[in-house]
Design a protein around this motif. Sequence first.
Motif, PDB file in Angstrom:
ATOM      1  N   HIS A   1       2.711  -1.282   4.940  1.00 15.14           N
ATOM      2  CA  HIS A   1       1.774  -2.308   5.333  1.00 15.14           C
ATOM      3  C   HIS A   1       2.320  -3.688   4.989  1.00 15.14           C
ATOM      4  O   HIS A   1       2.447  -4.549   5.849  1.00 15.14           O
ATOM      5  N   TRP A   2       2.637  -3.899   3.719  1.00 16.63           N
ATOM      6  CA  TRP A   2       3.125  -5.206   3.297  1.00 16.63           C
ATOM      7  C   TRP A   2       4.560  -5.446   3.743  1.00 16.63           C
ATOM      8  O   TRP A   2       4.957  -6.604   3.954  1.00 16.63           O
ATOM      9  N   LEU A   3       5.334  -4.387   3.891  1.00 17.77           N
ATOM     10  CA  LEU A   3       6.698  -4.545   4.400  1.00 17.77           C
ATOM     11  C   LEU A   3       6.667  -5.088   5.824  1.00 17.77           C
ATOM     12  O   LEU A   3       7.435  -5.994   6.176  1.00 17.77           O
ATOM     13  N   ILE A   4       5.783  -4.566   6.646  1.00 23.17           N
ATOM     14  CA  ILE A   4       5.653  -5.048   8.020  1.00 23.17           C
ATOM     15  C   ILE A   4       5.228  -6.518   8.008  1.00 23.17           C
ATOM     16  O   ILE A   4       5.773  -7.333   8.771  1.00 23.17           O
ATOM     17  N   ALA A   5       4.297  -6.884   7.166  1.00 24.12           N
ATOM     18  CA  ALA A   5       3.851  -8.280   7.077  1.00 24.12           C
ATOM     19  C   ALA A   5       4.999  -9.191   6.644  1.00 24.12           C
ATOM     20  O   ALA A   5       5.192 -10.277   7.213  1.00 24.12           O
ATOM     21  N   ALA A   6       5.778  -8.761   5.663  1.00 23.41           N
ATOM     22  CA  ALA A   6       6.907  -9.566   5.191  1.00 23.41           C
ATOM     23  C   ALA A   6       7.956  -9.739   6.285  1.00 23.41           C
ATOM     24  O   ALA A   6       8.513 -10.835   6.455  1.00 23.41           O
ATOM     25  N   ILE A   7       8.228  -8.690   7.042  1.00 18.07           N
ATOM     26  CA  ILE A   7       9.211  -8.797   8.118  1.00 18.07           C
ATOM     27  C   ILE A   7       8.693  -9.713   9.215  1.00 18.07           C
ATOM     28  O   ILE A   7       9.461 -10.506   9.783  1.00 18.07           O
ATOM     29  N   PHE A   8       7.409  -9.641   9.549  1.00 19.27           N
ATOM     30  CA  PHE A   8       6.834 -10.547  10.549  1.00 19.27           C
ATOM     31  C   PHE A   8       6.999 -11.997  10.120  1.00 19.27           C
ATOM     32  O   PHE A   8       7.419 -12.851  10.911  1.00 19.27           O
ATOM     33  N   ILE A   9       6.692 -12.306   8.880  1.00 15.89           N
ATOM     34  CA  ILE A   9       6.836 -13.678   8.381  1.00 15.89           C
ATOM     35  C   ILE A   9       8.309 -14.077   8.372  1.00 15.89           C
ATOM     36  O   ILE A   9       8.665 -15.188   8.786  1.00 15.89           O
ATOM     37  N   GLY A  10       9.167 -13.164   7.928  1.00 21.12           N
ATOM     38  CA  GLY A  10      10.605 -13.442   7.942  1.00 21.12           C
ATOM     39  C   GLY A  10      11.138 -13.669   9.347  1.00 21.12           C
ATOM     40  O   GLY A  10      11.995 -14.538   9.565  1.00 21.12           O
ATOM     41  N   GLN A  11      10.644 -12.925  10.307  1.00 18.53           N
ATOM     42  CA  GLN A  11      11.057 -13.098  11.702  1.00 18.53           C
ATOM     43  C   GLN A  11      10.654 -14.475  12.220  1.00 18.53           C
ATOM     44  O   GLN A  11      11.400 -15.109  12.961  1.00 18.53           O
ATOM     45  N   PHE A  12       9.477 -14.927  11.862  1.00 19.53           N
ATOM     46  CA  PHE A  12       9.028 -16.247  12.282  1.00 19.53           C
ATOM     47  C   PHE A  12       9.949 -17.322  11.706  1.00 19.53           C
ATOM     48  O   PHE A  12      10.411 -18.208  12.431  1.00 19.53           O
ATOM     49  N   VAL A  13      10.229 -17.239  10.408  1.00 19.08           N
ATOM     50  CA  VAL A  13      11.113 -18.204   9.760  1.00 19.08           C
ATOM     51  C   VAL A  13      12.507 -18.145  10.370  1.00 19.08           C
ATOM     52  O   VAL A  13      13.108 -19.183  10.684  1.00 19.08           O
ATOM     53  N   LEU A  14      13.036 -16.947  10.554  1.00 24.02           N
ATOM     54  CA  LEU A  14      14.356 -16.783  11.152  1.00 24.02           C
ATOM     55  C   LEU A  14      14.397 -17.345  12.564  1.00 24.02           C
ATOM     56  O   LEU A  14      15.378 -17.981  12.967  1.00 24.02           O
ATOM     57  N   ARG A  48       3.603   3.165  11.741  1.00 25.69           N
ATOM     58  CA  ARG A  48       2.306   2.805  11.153  1.00 25.69           C
ATOM     59  C   ARG A  48       1.154   3.255  12.052  1.00 25.69           C
ATOM     60  O   ARG A  48       0.145   3.779  11.571  1.00 25.69           O
ATOM     61  N   ILE A  49       1.296   3.051  13.354  1.00 29.71           N
ATOM     62  CA  ILE A  49       0.253   3.473  14.288  1.00 29.71           C
ATOM     63  C   ILE A  49       0.144   4.999  14.303  1.00 29.71           C
ATOM     64  O   ILE A  49      -0.962   5.550  14.330  1.00 29.71           O
ATOM     65  N   ALA A  50       1.270   5.678  14.272  1.00 34.22           N
ATOM     66  CA  ALA A  50       1.246   7.148  14.227  1.00 34.22           C
ATOM     67  C   ALA A  50       0.543   7.628  12.962  1.00 34.22           C
ATOM     68  O   ALA A  50      -0.249   8.583  13.001  1.00 34.22           O
ATOM     69  N   TRP A  51       0.824   6.983  11.840  1.00 35.57           N
ATOM     70  CA  TRP A  51       0.163   7.335  10.580  1.00 35.57           C
ATOM     71  C   TRP A  51      -1.343   7.111  10.689  1.00 35.57           C
ATOM     72  O   TRP A  51      -2.146   7.936  10.262  1.00 35.57           O
ATOM     73  N   ARG A  52      -1.723   5.991  11.281  1.00 34.92           N
ATOM     74  CA  ARG A  52      -3.140   5.652  11.430  1.00 34.92           C
ATOM     75  C   ARG A  52      -3.855   6.667  12.318  1.00 34.92           C
ATOM     76  O   ARG A  52      -4.985   7.060  12.033  1.00 34.92           O
ATOM     77  N   PRO A  58     -10.769   5.532   6.098  1.00 37.01           N
ATOM     78  CA  PRO A  58     -11.726   5.549   4.995  1.00 37.01           C
ATOM     79  C   PRO A  58     -13.018   4.835   5.380  1.00 37.01           C
ATOM     80  O   PRO A  58     -13.016   3.901   6.166  1.00 37.01           O
ATOM     81  N   ALA A  59     -14.105   5.297   4.805  1.00 37.98           N
ATOM     82  CA  ALA A  59     -15.416   4.705   5.085  1.00 37.98           C
ATOM     83  C   ALA A  59     -15.492   3.301   4.495  1.00 37.98           C
ATOM     84  O   ALA A  59     -14.926   3.027   3.433  1.00 37.98           O
ATOM     85  N   LEU A  60     -16.201   2.428   5.198  1.00 39.97           N
ATOM     86  CA  LEU A  60     -16.405   1.068   4.691  1.00 39.97           C
ATOM     87  C   LEU A  60     -17.417   1.105   3.551  1.00 39.97           C
ATOM     88  O   LEU A  60     -18.334   1.939   3.543  1.00 39.97           O
ATOM     89  N   TYR A  80      -3.019  -4.325  15.830  1.00 38.87           N
ATOM     90  CA  TYR A  80      -2.013  -3.361  16.279  1.00 38.87           C
ATOM     91  C   TYR A  80      -1.435  -3.766  17.629  1.00 38.87           C
ATOM     92  O   TYR A  80      -0.228  -3.632  17.861  1.00 38.87           O
ATOM     93  N   VAL A  81      -2.274  -4.280  18.521  1.00 37.78           N
ATOM     94  CA  VAL A  81      -1.780  -4.732  19.832  1.00 37.78           C
ATOM     95  C   VAL A  81      -0.786  -5.871  19.647  1.00 37.78           C
ATOM     96  O   VAL A  81       0.295  -5.873  20.254  1.00 37.78           O
ATOM     97  N   PHE A  82      -1.131  -6.853  18.821  1.00 36.82           N
ATOM     98  CA  PHE A  82      -0.223  -7.972  18.587  1.00 36.82           C
ATOM     99  C   PHE A  82       1.067  -7.528  17.899  1.00 36.82           C
ATOM    100  O   PHE A  82       2.147  -8.036  18.199  1.00 36.82           O
ATOM    101  N   GLN A  83       0.959  -6.575  16.973  1.00 33.43           N
ATOM    102  CA  GLN A  83       2.153  -6.081  16.290  1.00 33.43           C
ATOM    103  C   GLN A  83       3.096  -5.370  17.246  1.00 33.43           C
ATOM    104  O   GLN A  83       4.302  -5.351  17.026  1.00 33.43           O
ATOM    105  N   LEU A  84       2.558  -4.770  18.283  1.00 32.03           N
ATOM    106  CA  LEU A  84       3.402  -4.157  19.317  1.00 32.03           C
ATOM    107  C   LEU A  84       3.881  -5.179  20.337  1.00 32.03           C
ATOM    108  O   LEU A  84       5.023  -5.129  20.790  1.00 32.03           O
TER     109      LEU A  84
END
Length: 96
Positions: A1-14, A48-52, A58-60, A80-84
């Motif tokens: 989860h956080w790895l994907i977020a870090a790579i997204f931010i890194g991709q933007f900076v790069l 991540r989507i396959a895992w989901r 989990p219940a809210l 998920y749509v934006f991540q794809l």
Amino acid sequence: HWLIAAIFIGQFVLGVVMVRVSSQRTAFELIQLHKSFGFLLLGLVILRIAWRLGNAVPALPRSVGPLERRVAPLVHFALYVFQLALPLSGWALVSV
């Protein structure tokens, strides 16, 4: 989860850095690195989507209001749509 977020931010900076570099060789190397991380990101998002899809959601907590209960699944779906869409649109652009 956080790895994907870090790579997204890194991709933007790069992405911002690679178009501002004056050396063509360095810019080319950064573009190749950007594409490699984009494919890594696409693979991780698919996993991540396959895992989901394969695991129960989990219940809210009871403290979550009715509006939030209706909106939360829509927001997750949009994320998920934006991540794809981002890596796929990048792939489409370099393939044209």
